[in-house]
Design a protein around this motif. Structure first.
Motif, PDB file in Angstrom:
ATOM      1  N   PHE A 106      19.286  49.864 -27.610  1.00 50.13           N
ATOM      2  CA  PHE A 106      20.478  50.626 -27.946  1.00 50.13           C
ATOM      3  C   PHE A 106      21.336  49.997 -29.035  1.00 50.13           C
ATOM      4  N   GLY A 107      21.044  48.755 -29.408  1.00 52.27           N
ATOM      5  CA  GLY A 107      21.770  48.117 -30.497  1.00 52.27           C
ATOM      6  C   GLY A 107      23.114  47.544 -30.088  1.00 52.27           C
ATOM      7  N   ARG A 108      23.646  46.721 -30.988  1.00 49.40           N
ATOM      8  CA  ARG A 108      24.915  46.049 -30.694  1.00 49.40           C
ATOM      9  C   ARG A 108      26.094  46.998 -30.656  1.00 49.40           C
ATOM     10  N   SER A 109      26.042  48.057 -31.448  1.00 51.33           N
ATOM     11  CA  SER A 109      27.202  48.950 -31.509  1.00 51.33           C
ATOM     12  C   SER A 109      27.407  49.724 -30.207  1.00 51.33           C
ATOM     13  N   SER A 110      26.367  49.871 -29.410  1.00 51.99           N
ATOM     14  CA  SER A 110      26.479  50.638 -28.166  1.00 51.99           C
ATOM     15  C   SER A 110      26.372  49.781 -26.915  1.00 51.99           C
ATOM     16  N   ILE A 111      26.260  48.477 -27.074  1.00 54.92           N
ATOM     17  CA  ILE A 111      25.963  47.624 -25.918  1.00 54.92           C
ATOM     18  C   ILE A 111      27.039  47.695 -24.847  1.00 54.92           C
ATOM     19  N   GLY A 112      28.302  47.815 -25.219  1.00 52.93           N
ATOM     20  CA  GLY A 112      29.369  47.906 -24.220  1.00 52.93           C
ATOM     21  C   GLY A 112      29.234  49.149 -23.358  1.00 52.93           C
ATOM     22  N   LYS A 113      28.986  50.293 -23.988  1.00 54.67           N
ATOM     23  CA  LYS A 113      28.807  51.538 -23.234  1.00 54.67           C
ATOM     24  C   LYS A 113      27.585  51.460 -22.335  1.00 54.67           C
ATOM     25  N   ILE A 114      26.492  50.958 -22.874  1.00 55.03           N
ATOM     26  CA  ILE A 114      25.253  50.876 -22.106  1.00 55.03           C
ATOM     27  C   ILE A 114      25.408  49.912 -20.926  1.00 55.03           C
ATOM     28  N   MET A 115      26.033  48.759 -21.158  1.00 50.44           N
ATOM     29  CA  MET A 115      26.239  47.799 -20.071  1.00 50.44           C
ATOM     30  C   MET A 115      27.139  48.392 -18.993  1.00 50.44           C
ATOM     31  N   GLY A 116      28.187  49.088 -19.402  1.00 52.34           N
ATOM     32  CA  GLY A 116      29.078  49.711 -18.424  1.00 52.34           C
ATOM     33  C   GLY A 116      28.369  50.767 -17.599  1.00 52.34           C
ATOM     34  N   PHE A 117      27.618  51.633 -18.268  1.00 61.58           N
ATOM     35  CA  PHE A 117      26.899  52.699 -17.572  1.00 61.58           C
ATOM     36  C   PHE A 117      25.814  52.122 -16.665  1.00 61.58           C
ATOM     37  N   SER A 118      25.025  51.191 -17.196  1.00 62.17           N
ATOM     38  CA  SER A 118      23.931  50.639 -16.387  1.00 62.17           C
ATOM     39  C   SER A 118      24.464  49.808 -15.223  1.00 62.17           C
ATOM     40  N   SER A 119      25.634  49.208 -15.376  1.00 60.91           N
ATOM     41  CA  SER A 119      26.231  48.457 -14.265  1.00 60.91           C
ATOM     42  C   SER A 119      26.538  49.376 -13.093  1.00 60.91           C
ATOM     43  N   MET A 120      26.954  50.606 -13.389  1.00 58.78           N
ATOM     44  CA  MET A 120      27.211  51.564 -12.308  1.00 58.78           C
ATOM     45  C   MET A 120      25.915  51.874 -11.556  1.00 58.78           C
ATOM     46  N   ILE A 121      24.814  52.000 -12.279  1.00 57.33           N
ATOM     47  CA  ILE A 121      23.522  52.277 -11.647  1.00 57.33           C
ATOM     48  C   ILE A 121      23.092  51.088 -10.787  1.00 57.33           C
ATOM     49  N   VAL A 122      23.290  49.883 -11.314  1.00 59.31           N
ATOM     50  CA  VAL A 122      22.936  48.674 -10.565  1.00 59.31           C
ATOM     51  C   VAL A 122      23.748  48.591  -9.273  1.00 59.31           C
ATOM     52  N   VAL A 123      25.038  48.894  -9.349  1.00 60.02           N
ATOM     53  CA  VAL A 123      25.895  48.846  -8.161  1.00 60.02           C
ATOM     54  C   VAL A 123      25.429  49.855  -7.121  1.00 60.02           C
ATOM     55  N   VAL A 124      25.023  51.040  -7.562  1.00 67.36           N
ATOM     56  CA  VAL A 124      24.498  52.031  -6.621  1.00 67.36           C
ATOM     57  C   VAL A 124      23.281  51.465  -5.893  1.00 67.36           C
ATOM     58  N   GLY A 125      22.402  50.780  -6.629  1.00 71.50           N
ATOM     59  CA  GLY A 125      21.237  50.170  -6.006  1.00 71.50           C
ATOM     60  C   GLY A 125      21.599  49.029  -5.070  1.00 71.50           C
ATOM     61  N   GLN A 126      22.566  48.217  -5.482  1.00 69.86           N
ATOM     62  CA  GLN A 126      22.973  47.086  -4.644  1.00 69.86           C
ATOM     63  C   GLN A 126      23.631  47.545  -3.350  1.00 69.86           C
ATOM     64  N   ILE A 127      24.326  48.654  -3.407  1.00 75.67           N
ATOM     65  CA  ILE A 127      24.954  49.189  -2.203  1.00 75.67           C
ATOM     66  C   ILE A 127      23.959  50.057  -1.433  1.00 75.67           C
ATOM     67  N   GLY A 128      23.230  50.882  -2.156  1.00 78.42           N
ATOM     68  CA  GLY A 128      22.320  51.834  -1.517  1.00 78.42           C
ATOM     69  C   GLY A 128      21.131  51.188  -0.834  1.00 78.42           C
ATOM     70  N   GLY A 129      20.581  50.133  -1.428  1.00 78.42           N
ATOM     71  CA  GLY A 129      19.402  49.494  -0.846  1.00 78.42           C
ATOM     72  C   GLY A 129      19.636  49.013   0.580  1.00 78.42           C
ATOM     73  N   PRO A 130      20.663  48.183   0.793  1.00 72.88           N
ATOM     74  CA  PRO A 130      20.934  47.746   2.167  1.00 72.88           C
ATOM     75  C   PRO A 130      21.302  48.897   3.103  1.00 72.88           C
ATOM     76  N   LEU A 131      22.003  49.912   2.573  1.00 75.85           N
ATOM     77  CA  LEU A 131      22.350  51.054   3.424  1.00 75.85           C
ATOM     78  C   LEU A 131      21.101  51.811   3.862  1.00 75.85           C
ATOM     79  N   ILE A 132      20.164  52.015   2.927  1.00 73.77           N
ATOM     80  CA  ILE A 132      18.911  52.697   3.263  1.00 73.77           C
ATOM     81  C   ILE A 132      18.138  51.895   4.306  1.00 73.77           C
ATOM     82  N   ALA A 133      17.968  50.600   4.036  1.00 73.79           N
ATOM     83  CA  ALA A 133      17.218  49.756   4.968  1.00 73.79           C
ATOM     84  C   ALA A 133      17.904  49.704   6.334  1.00 73.79           C
ATOM     85  N   GLY A 134      19.221  49.554   6.335  1.00 79.87           N
ATOM     86  CA  GLY A 134      19.959  49.485   7.594  1.00 79.87           C
ATOM     87  C   GLY A 134      19.913  50.782   8.369  1.00 79.87           C
ATOM     88  N   TYR A 135      20.114  51.898   7.670  1.00 74.02           N
ATOM     89  CA  TYR A 135      20.082  53.203   8.344  1.00 74.02           C
ATOM     90  C   TYR A 135      18.705  53.463   8.941  1.00 74.02           C
TER      91      TYR A 135
END
Length: 156
Positions: A96-125
């Motif tokens: 995505f290049g340097r000019s878009s790295i902030g947007k991409i990091m912000g967006f992908s961080s939201m996806i990572v957080v969903v996985g970090q929260i969702g994974g244990p919830l799925i396994a626990g449930y």
């Protein structure tokens, strides 16, 4: 992972903690491997291999019948975890290049957080519903395996 080792495999808290410590040490090894192979191999192939390592490690944990499989889980999952993180950062910059790295990091961080929260919830449930973690960990392994396939298909 510790609950699974305690309840399903009848490991003590101390023994289960040793496996987690081995996984943490393996994660450090994975980060150091990144220094060595960082620019020598195609990043998406390394990241795909790491996701496969997560998949394989989770399956080892899920179906473990003793120490060996648990230590192999710790090594595969830990190395994959340590190696994948820096490679994913580099892939984002490459794609995505340097000019878009902030947007991409912000967006992908939201996806990572969903996985970090969702994974244990799925396994626990699923653990609560079925009485063990087999189905939950198998689902998480399948998700990691599908991530490996998606990384192999990724293009700039």
């Amino acid at each position: 992972a510790i609950n699974h080792m305690k309840k399903s495999l009848d490991f003590s808290l101390t023994d289960a903690s040793l496996i987690i410590m081995a996984m943490t040490i393996s994660q450090i090894v994975g980060v150091m491997m990144g220094w060595i192979i960082g620019d020598r191999y195609t990043k998406r192939f390394v990241a795909a291999a790491c996701m496969f390592g997560h998949c394989f490690g989770m399956l080892l944990l899920t179906y473990a019948d003793g120490w060996l499989m648990l230590y192999l889980f710790a090594v595969f999952h830990g190395v994959a975890w340590g190696l994948r993180g820096p490679f994913m950062q580099a892939i984002r910059a490459d794609y995505f290049g340097r000019s878009s790295i902030g947007k991409i990091m912000g967006f992908s961080s939201m996806i990572v957080v969903v996985g970090q929260i969702g994974g244990p919830l799925i396994a626990g449930y699923l653990g609560d519903v079925t009485g063990n973690y087999t189905l939950g960990f198998t689902v998480l392994a399948a998700l990691a395996g599908s991530g490996s396939i998606l990384l192999l298909m990724a293009n700039r």
